[in-house]
Structures are given as C-alpha cells and as structure tokens.
Design an enzyme around this catalytic site. Structure first.
Site, PDB file in Angstrom:
ATOM      1  N   LYS A 192       0.890  -1.184   0.083  1.00 53.98           N
ATOM      2  CA  LYS A 192       0.131   0.049   0.004  1.00 53.98           C
ATOM      3  C   LYS A 192       0.928   1.099   0.103  1.00 53.98           C
ATOM      4  CE  LYS A 192      -1.844   2.829   2.645  1.00 53.98           C
ATOM      5  NZ  LYS A 192      -1.625   4.219   2.180  1.00 53.98           N
ATOM      6  N   SER A 246       4.531   7.132  10.656  1.00 56.87           N
ATOM      7  CA  SER A 246       4.896   7.720  12.133  1.00 56.87           C
ATOM      8  C   SER A 246       4.639   6.814  13.138  1.00 56.87           C
ATOM      9  CB  SER A 246       3.538   8.912  12.024  1.00 56.87           C
ATOM     10  OG  SER A 246       2.410   8.205  11.828  1.00 56.87           O
ATOM     11  N   GLU A 267       9.388   0.746  11.232  1.00 63.90           N
ATOM     12  CA  GLU A 267      10.384   1.815  11.168  1.00 63.90           C
ATOM     13  C   GLU A 267       9.730   2.958  11.284  1.00 63.90           C
ATOM     14  OE1 GLU A 267      12.440   4.446   9.875  1.00 63.90           O
ATOM     15  OE2 GLU A 267      12.792   3.446   7.906  1.00 63.90           O
ATOM     16  N   CYS A 301      13.084   9.933   8.545  1.00 66.16           N
ATOM     17  CA  CYS A 301      13.097   9.667   9.736  1.00 66.16           C
ATOM     18  C   CYS A 301      13.998   9.699  10.811  1.00 66.16           C
ATOM     19  CB  CYS A 301      12.090   8.422   9.931  1.00 66.16           C
ATOM     20  SG  CYS A 301      12.820   7.094   8.851  1.00 66.16           S
ATOM     21  N   GLU A 402       9.000  15.306  16.588  1.00 69.60           N
ATOM     22  CA  GLU A 402       9.569  15.412  15.284  1.00 69.60           C
ATOM     23  C   GLU A 402       8.741  16.209  14.422  1.00 69.60           C
ATOM     24  OE1 GLU A 402       8.584  11.556  13.104  1.00 69.60           O
ATOM     25  OE2 GLU A 402      10.356  11.612  12.375  1.00 69.60           O
TER      26      GLU A 402
HETATM   27  P1  ADP Z   1       3.097  10.325   7.602  1.00 65.55           P
HETATM   28  O1  ADP Z   1       2.638  11.265   8.739  1.00 65.55           O
HETATM   29  O2  ADP Z   1       4.393  10.477   7.465  1.00 65.55           O
HETATM   30  O3  ADP Z   1       2.423  10.678   6.372  1.00 65.55           O
HETATM   31  P2  ADP Z   1       1.725   8.061   8.304  1.00 65.55           P
HETATM   32  O4  ADP Z   1       2.025   7.092   9.172  1.00 65.55           O
HETATM   33  O5  ADP Z   1       0.500   8.705   8.410  1.00 65.55           O
HETATM   34  O6  ADP Z   1       3.073   8.718   8.058  1.00 65.55           O
HETATM   35  O7  ADP Z   1       1.876   7.280   6.811  1.00 65.55           O
HETATM   36  C1  ADP Z   1       2.500   6.066   6.651  1.00 65.55           C
HETATM   37  C2  ADP Z   1       1.644   5.225   5.649  1.00 65.55           C
HETATM   38  O8  ADP Z   1       0.881   4.680   6.557  1.00 65.55           O
HETATM   39  C3  ADP Z   1       0.953   5.738   4.533  1.00 65.55           C
HETATM   40  O9  ADP Z   1       1.057   4.603   3.707  1.00 65.55           O
HETATM   41  C4  ADP Z   1      -0.390   5.988   5.071  1.00 65.55           C
HETATM   42  O10 ADP Z   1      -1.493   5.740   4.075  1.00 65.55           O
HETATM   43  C5  ADP Z   1      -0.512   4.748   6.163  1.00 65.55           C
HETATM   44  N1  ADP Z   1      -1.474   4.875   6.995  1.00 65.55           N
HETATM   45  C6  ADP Z   1      -1.881   5.695   7.787  1.00 65.55           C
HETATM   46  N2  ADP Z   1      -2.676   5.647   8.638  1.00 65.55           N
HETATM   47  C7  ADP Z   1      -2.878   4.049   8.700  1.00 65.55           C
HETATM   48  C8  ADP Z   1      -3.565   3.177   9.502  1.00 65.55           C
HETATM   49  N3  ADP Z   1      -4.468   3.824  10.544  1.00 65.55           N
HETATM   50  N4  ADP Z   1      -3.451   1.869   9.538  1.00 65.55           N
HETATM   51  C9  ADP Z   1      -2.777   1.597   8.287  1.00 65.55           C
HETATM   52  N5  ADP Z   1      -1.961   2.165   7.622  1.00 65.55           N
HETATM   53  C10 ADP Z   1      -1.984   3.716   7.748  1.00 65.55           C
END
Ligand code: ADP
Length: 499
Positions: A192, A246, A267, A301, A402
């Site tokens: 994804k 994140s 990570e 990161c 961060e």
């Molecule tokens: P950032 O804040 O750097 O965008 P995220 O953790 O929000 O980092 O996003 C990293 C990845 O995790 C993206 O592919 C995002 O679509 C996905 N993501 C965000 N929320 C969820 C969730 N609740 N469950 C699974 N994947 C998620």
C-alpha cells in the site's frame, strides 16, 4: 527563465493521459471496486499529475486473496536460484528505467532530481544484494543432548503474505526495501503506497510485471491509510506487516495486528541527536550536520534534528551551519541545480510552519530561515527554507517532537556524560551522529547512545548489508542486513528419531 519554462511545462510519460491509474491485483491492472479515485499532485506547483484508483477494504481483500493463492501455488515451488534470477532481472530493468523512475519520484513528492537520481547505485545495489540473499537462506543442524538417536535441524520458511505499508518520503527505495526481502525469502506482498506519492510504486509495478513476477506475488493497492492501510493491517489473511511511517500509525498497526497476532516490523519516527565536539573537523561537520537535516527537506525519519554543539564552538558552529543552509538552492525539484525541494503536501506544510511559529514563541532564535517562502513561483508550492534555531532548550517542543521539515534545533552542551544523557532524553531512538577526532569519545558515544544507528564523522550512511531500525518508540525489527531476512522468515525445528 528558459529553463524555468521547460521545468514548468514538463510532462512525464506516466502522468500524461486522462485515464485513472489502476491498481495491480493478481497480475492485472484493475479499477477500485468502489470505482473511486483520488488525485496525485506535484507539491512544487500544485499541478495535477494523475488520478489514481482508490483502493479500500474490498480491494485489499482481493489482493490478499491473490497473494495467498500465489504463496500456496507455483511460487512456493520456485527455487532460490529462480528467485535470485528474478531479482537480478528486476535490478536490470529498474536500472534501465532509472531516469524515468527518479523523475516520477521528484514530481510526486518533490525531492530534487539531484537526490532522486543520486540514489541509483544504492537502490540497484539493494536489489542485487537481495538477489544474493535469495540463495543464502539456510537453517542449521543442532547437536541436542537427548538420549538415543534423535537428530534435530531447523528449516527457514517464508512467513507468507506480507502487508507492506510505505511512506512518501522516498517512494522507489521504500518499495524495494519491502518487495526485495519478500521476493528473496519466497513471500508474497500486498503493498500500500502512501496516498501522497502513489505513482512510482505503480510504475514499478509495471516493471515488475515486465520482469516476470508471477501474478499475485506482488500486488499494489493505492489508497488512504485509514481505509486501505487499516484494512491491510487488520486482515486475517496477512501473516506479517512491514511498516514505515509515523509512530502514531505504528501504534494503530500494532493494535490492528492483534486479531491474528501477525508479525509486525516497524520503522518509525525520530528526534535524533547529532553531537558536535569542539575537536571535530568542522570543515566536514558543518555540511555534514546541515545535510543531516536539510536533505530531502528534513523529511527523513533519522534526520539529526537535535544538534548538540560543544559550548566553546557553539556560536561559531551554529553560524556556519546557518550560512551553509542559506547557501542551498531551494526550488522545483526538476531543476538540476535545486538542492532543497518543497515539502510533500499541504498537511506537511501546515505542520512544519506550525513548528516554526512554536519555536519562535518558545524563545528559540532563527539564525536562518524560520518562515515559509511564498514569493513568485514559491507561492504555488510548499517551500520552507533550511532553518536553524539557536538558543533551544531541551524541554521546548521543537526539541522534543518530530517536525519532519528542514529545521535544526541547536543546543549547547559542555560535558560528554551530560550530552549522552541529554541526547537519550527522547522517546525515540532511530539515528544519532557524533563529530569528533577523539576515538575514545567516539567509542563512548557509540556505546552510550540508545539508537539503532550511530554515525561517526558522517551521517545517514546506508547499505543493504547493514541493519537499520529503531530503539524505543522508533520501532522494532530491522531493515537491511541479514536481520531483515529473519523478519520475513519462520523457523521450524525438525526432529527425527534415526534409530
Ligand atoms: P506520515 O505522517 O509521514 O504521512 P503515516 O504514518 O501517516 O506517516 O503514513 C505512512 C503510511 O501509513 C502511509 O502509507 C499511510 O497511508 C499509512 N497509514 C496511515 N494511517 C494508517 C492506519 N491507520 N493503518 C494503516 N496504515 C496507515
């Protein structure tokens, strides 16, 4: 000016046409079951690049089923040598199309071409290293102490269907960091991409098909985190989730994994200390500490965002880093001279500009930067100049949280033991840096810092053979190195009574 026009008018072959970009499930390019799509835009100009099929639960379900069938089908009979040949073929095709892939990364997430082109050797090297690993996986024979003739050995087996959830800050490399080990070990994948940058993963999907990856072995389902990502994280048919992003999302992934207790590797973020002693070679430490944060506009990161500088050189060093930051060219990533591109999205821009105001309110003093760039062409994108905040206190939010932007929080220190304690006073533990000519200090810091990587007189060095990952809230599990292979394998003990 002529160059500016060329850059603004540039159209990438993958972004031309009005057709919605489809997702890859079971070797076929299909629409979202819902028929929905979302926009992918260039963060330097706001221009629409493409509409992309928006996957959600139903598409994830189809993709996981395809990955499961592939895992149990002919793919499981593939010999290590065949998986190695496949990875080498992918490396060859990725190399052939590297210019196109790097431009697509630049358009979709903003990083300068100088950077996206510059990762070529590393990314191809990763694929070739994974190819080598495909024929290097082995169990052990173990001398047990049981009476009688009972022989014991271990088998290393692929864990199964891997849900790979990746961020937007280096889409091509992030895909290969997950797909590479999966193919090397014999797993199958549902990937994804991040909603901010889905285009390179989809173009890579075409290349994987051309390389001969069998149907269902790699599936790519773009969509939003809360829908497609969450569905993948909780899917009972997924054996492992490999996640980069994140720490908040990491926590929801761990919760979602509980249903079938799937294996998880994470990570996550960081607030890494980068520590400069007065005895360091400041000539290299200045650009080193600067690029430890400014590279990729701070969207890394493990960026060394808490810059601890020994008090006796604090003023001189921070001024020099600020001057270095000022000298960097900010602009559209397509311009080959650009060193700092835009941030990836409006959301990211709001977040970083919010921290710039917070820093000032908290009493930190910007030596350079500190305000978004909004004049002329900058006004169309999400541009933040390299920023150095001086007079930062450990307790300030800009020293704790961060930011994920090109923002250095510079903090003075006087003593080695003190800086170890203060460097470790964070919930994170991903990267760390040390600049000194004194080997004893370097070694003391290497042992004392609680982080997955310690870079001494360099920053952000990476290699597919060397493990990378976090301590504390920067996550668990490792990427790269033989340690990463183990994350994709199960160990089975076999006992045979031979008499
Ligand atoms: P950032 O804040 O750097 O965008 P995220 O953790 O929000 O980092 O996003 C990293 C990845 O995790 C993206 O592919 C995002 O679509 C996905 N993501 C965000 N929320 C969820 C969730 N609740 N469950 C699974 N994947 C998620």
């Amino acid at each position: 000016m002529a160059m500016q026009q060329t850059i603004e008018a540039y159209r990438h072959p993958f972004t031309t046409g009005t057709e919605v970009k489809r997702m890859l499930i079971n070797g076929e390019w299909v629409r979202a079951a819902s028929g929905k799509s979302f926009e992918s835009r260039n963060p330097a100009t706001g221009d629409l690049l493409a509409n992309v099929a928006e996957g959600d639960k139903e598409d994830i379900d189809r993709a996981v089923n395809a990955a499961r069938a592939a895992f149990e089908g002919p793919w499981s009979k593939c010999k290590p040598y065949e998986r190695q040949a496949l990875l080498l073929k992918i490396a060859e095709l990725v190399e052939k199309h590297y210019e196109e892939l790097s431009l697509l990364d630049t358009l979709d997430m903003g990083a300068p071409v100088a950077r996206t082109r510059g990762t070529k050797q590393r990314v191809i090297g990763m694929l070739r290293w994974y190819a080598g690993m495909a024929t290097s996986i082995h169990g052990e024979t173990i001398n047990n102490s049981l009476p009688g003739d009972i022989f014991s050995y271990t088998l290393k087996e692929p864990i199964g269907v891997v849900g790979a959830i990746i961020p937007w800050n280096g889409p091509l490399g992030a895909c290969i960091w997950k797909i590479g080990p999966a193919l090397a070990t014999g797993c199958t994948v549902v990937l994804k991409p991040a909603e901010e940058a889905p285009l390179t993963p989809l173009r890579l999907g075409e290349i994987l098909m051309d390389a001969g990856v069998p149907p269902g072995v790699v599936n790519i389902v773009p969509g939003y985190g809360e829908t497609a990502g969450a569905a993948l994280a909780e899917h009972p048919g997924v054996d492992k989730v490999a996640f980069t992003g994140s720490h908040f999302t990491g926590q929801s992934i761990v919760r979602a994994s509980a249903g079938n207790l799937k294996r998880v590797s994470l990570e996550l973020g960081g607030k890494s200390p980068d520590i400069v002693f007065a005895d360091a070679d400041l000539e290299t430490a200045v650009p080193g500490a600067g690029m430890a944060v400014f590279a990729n506009s701070g969207q890394i990161c493990s960026a060394g965002t808490r810059l601890f500088v020994e008090r006796k050189v604090y003023d001189e060093f921070t001024t020099r880093v600020a001057d270095f930051g000022k000298s960097l060219k900010v602009g559209n990533g397509l311009d080959p001279d650009t060193q700092i591109g835009p941030l990836v999205s409006e959301q990211q821009y709001e977040r970083v500009t919010g921290y710039l105001s917070t820093g000032r309110q908290e009493g930190a003093r910007p030596l350079t930067g500190g305000e978004a760039l909004t004049e002329g062409a900058f006004g169309k994108g999400y541009f933040i100049p390299p920023t150095v905040f001086a007079d930062v206190q450990d307790t300030m939010r800009i020293a704790q949280e961060e930011i994920f932007g090109p923002v250095i929080s510079a903090i003075p220190f006087t003593d080695i033991e003190e800086v170890i304690t203060r460097g470790n006073a964070t919930t994170f533990g991903l990267g760390s840096g040390v600049w000194t000519r004194d080997v004893s200090k370097a070694h003391r810091l290497a042992k004392g810092l609680r982080a997955g990587s310690v870079w001494i007189n360099c920053y952000q060095a990476m290699d597919p053979a060397v493990p990378f990952g976090g301590y504390k809230m920067s996550g668990y599990g490792r990427e790269s190195g033989i340690q990463q292979m183990e994350e994709y394998l199960n160990v089975k003990a076999v006992w045979i009574k031979t008499a």
